[in-house]
Scaffold this active site. Structure first.
Site, PDB file in Angstrom:
ATOM      1  N   LYS A  57       1.154  -0.934  -0.231  1.00 38.09           N
ATOM      2  CA  LYS A  57      -0.318  -0.172   0.283  1.00 38.09           C
ATOM      3  C   LYS A  57       0.812   1.497  -0.053  1.00 38.09           C
ATOM      4  O   LYS A  57       1.820   1.381   1.077  1.00 38.09           O
ATOM      5  CB  LYS A  57      -0.939  -0.083   1.338  1.00 38.09           C
ATOM      6  CG  LYS A  57      -1.886   1.457   1.241  1.00 38.09           C
ATOM      7  CD  LYS A  57      -2.632   1.521   1.908  1.00 38.09           C
ATOM      8  CE  LYS A  57      -3.945   1.978   2.601  1.00 38.09           C
ATOM      9  NZ  LYS A  57      -3.255   3.565   2.165  1.00 38.09           N
ATOM     10  N   GLU A  82       2.577   0.919   4.706  1.00 36.20           N
ATOM     11  CA  GLU A  82       1.235   1.135   5.561  1.00 36.20           C
ATOM     12  C   GLU A  82       0.553   0.149   6.199  1.00 36.20           C
ATOM     13  O   GLU A  82      -0.386   0.338   6.219  1.00 36.20           O
ATOM     14  CB  GLU A  82       0.782   2.068   3.746  1.00 36.20           C
ATOM     15  CG  GLU A  82       1.476   3.326   4.121  1.00 36.20           C
ATOM     16  CD  GLU A  82       0.621   4.442   5.402  1.00 36.20           C
ATOM     17  OE1 GLU A  82      -0.595   4.302   5.220  1.00 36.20           O
ATOM     18  OE2 GLU A  82       1.327   5.408   6.286  1.00 36.20           O
TER      19      GLU A  82
END
Length: 349
Positions: free
Chosen positions: A66, A208
């Site tokens: 991500k 993330e």
């Protein structure tokens, strides 16, 4: 006895003074079908990932890292390059290096879906660094540090690929942006692994989180569940409704006062003072001073030295949990989201 060479039926070259002509072209048969080409969309609403607590399981899913940046679509068109934000705003001039890299792609027309990011020294995407490279909120200057992590191909040389399976779109994308490419446009690589094990590794490296994608799904605009995001640390967008003044803090900002949506109302969810640096504090103060109002837009309780602002700015906030009375715990400011990014504001159940 050897046979003499066969004479050509027609001379290869005519007389020197003769005008050489190709055979006249036959007129096209109107009944002959044309090669079908799809019109190039002016803009495509992006596919959005649905937030889940755990990654989905099964061979139907593939995973990617991500990225924490600005969602963009690169349009390679006959008349040039356009770079559009998630909200459809033209930010071509904000990313000159990405634009130049798009001009070098070996394709006539294409639409690439991906994320503009700035990487830190460990190779992790950093939203704060991206904003700094753009000169603060609003993209006041072009970023030469941002790179584009491409993760989907929606249109390719006259063909709309949105109804094709992800596996096919990725196959074409990898021909266009090869794996291990280290230029200003790079491939966000797929990882085939156990989702939960991969998430633990991603979180241990300070990333993330993960994006899981259904490999046989077409590209569908909106948040339908074919893409799922799982975060290592929770983060959401919250509306800034004011700040507490402090003579000892950067920009004179002690804490930002934040709100989330609940139905048609705004609800105060606490404040944040961690994560501000000199540049981000100065940019915030400049933005908030244009929005000062006399009465708070939401009940924040009794606050000393508070300045209230219209709830227009969306701050990206990282946090660990919620308190029993609905306030953020261990919150840290990451940056301001731009309206062009169509940043979602946290919605409370």
């Amino acid at each position: 006895m050897t046979k003499p060479p066969r004479k050509p039926s027609k001379p290869l070259l005519g007389d020197a003074d003769a005008l050489l002509r190709s055979r006249p072209r036959r007129r096209r048969d109107p009944a002959q079908p044309n090669l079908p080409l799809d019109p190039m969309p002016d803009r495509i609403e992006p596919c959005l990932a649905l937030l889940k607590a755990k990654p989905p399981k099964g061979d139907d899913w593939v995973y990617e890292i991500k990225w924490d940046g600005y969602r963009l679509a690169i349009h390679v068109e006959p008349r040039g390059i356009r770079i559009l934000t998630r909200g459809g705003h033209d930010w071509t001039n904000c990313f000159p290096a990405i634009k130049q890299a798009a001009l070098w792609l070996p394709v006539g027309t294409a639409i690439l879906d991906g994320e503009a990011v700035v990487l830190d020294e460990q190779g992790r995407s950093d939203f704060g660094l991206l904003q700094q490279s753009l000169g603060g909120r609003g993209g006041k200057k072009g970023s030469s540090d941002a790179i584009f992590m491409a993760f989907d191909l929606l249109y390719f040389d006259g063909h709309d690929l949105r109804n094709s399976e992800l596996d096919m779109r990725r196959h074409l994308l990898e021909d266009l942006v090869p794996p291990k490419e280290q230029g200003d446009i790079r491939l966000s690589e797929e990882i085939e692994a156990d989702g939960e094990a991969l998430l633990r590794v991603a979180c241990a490296h300070g990333l993330e989180g993960l994006i899981a994608k259904r490999r046989d799904a077409p590209y569908s605009s909106g948040r339908l569940g074919d893409w799922v995001k799982v975060k290592c640390v929770q983060s959401d967008g919250f509306l800034i409704v004011g700040y507490e003044k402090s003579t000892a803090s950067l920009g004179g900002i002690g804490r930002l006062l934040l709100a989330a949506r609940k139905g048609n109302e705004l609800v105060y969810v606490g404040g944040v003072g961690t994560g501000l640096n000199e540049r981000s504090a100065a940019d915030l103060r400049e933005q908030m001073d244009k929005l000062i109002i006399g009465k708070p837009a939401v009940d924040t309780g009794r606050k000393r030295n508070a300045v209230f602002v219209r709830p227009e700015l969306v701050a990206e906030i990282e946090y660990r949990a919620w308190t029993h009375d609905g306030k953020l715990r261990h919150a840290a400011y990451k940056g301001l989201r731009h309206t062009a990014d169509n940043a979602a504001v946290c919605v409370l159940e």
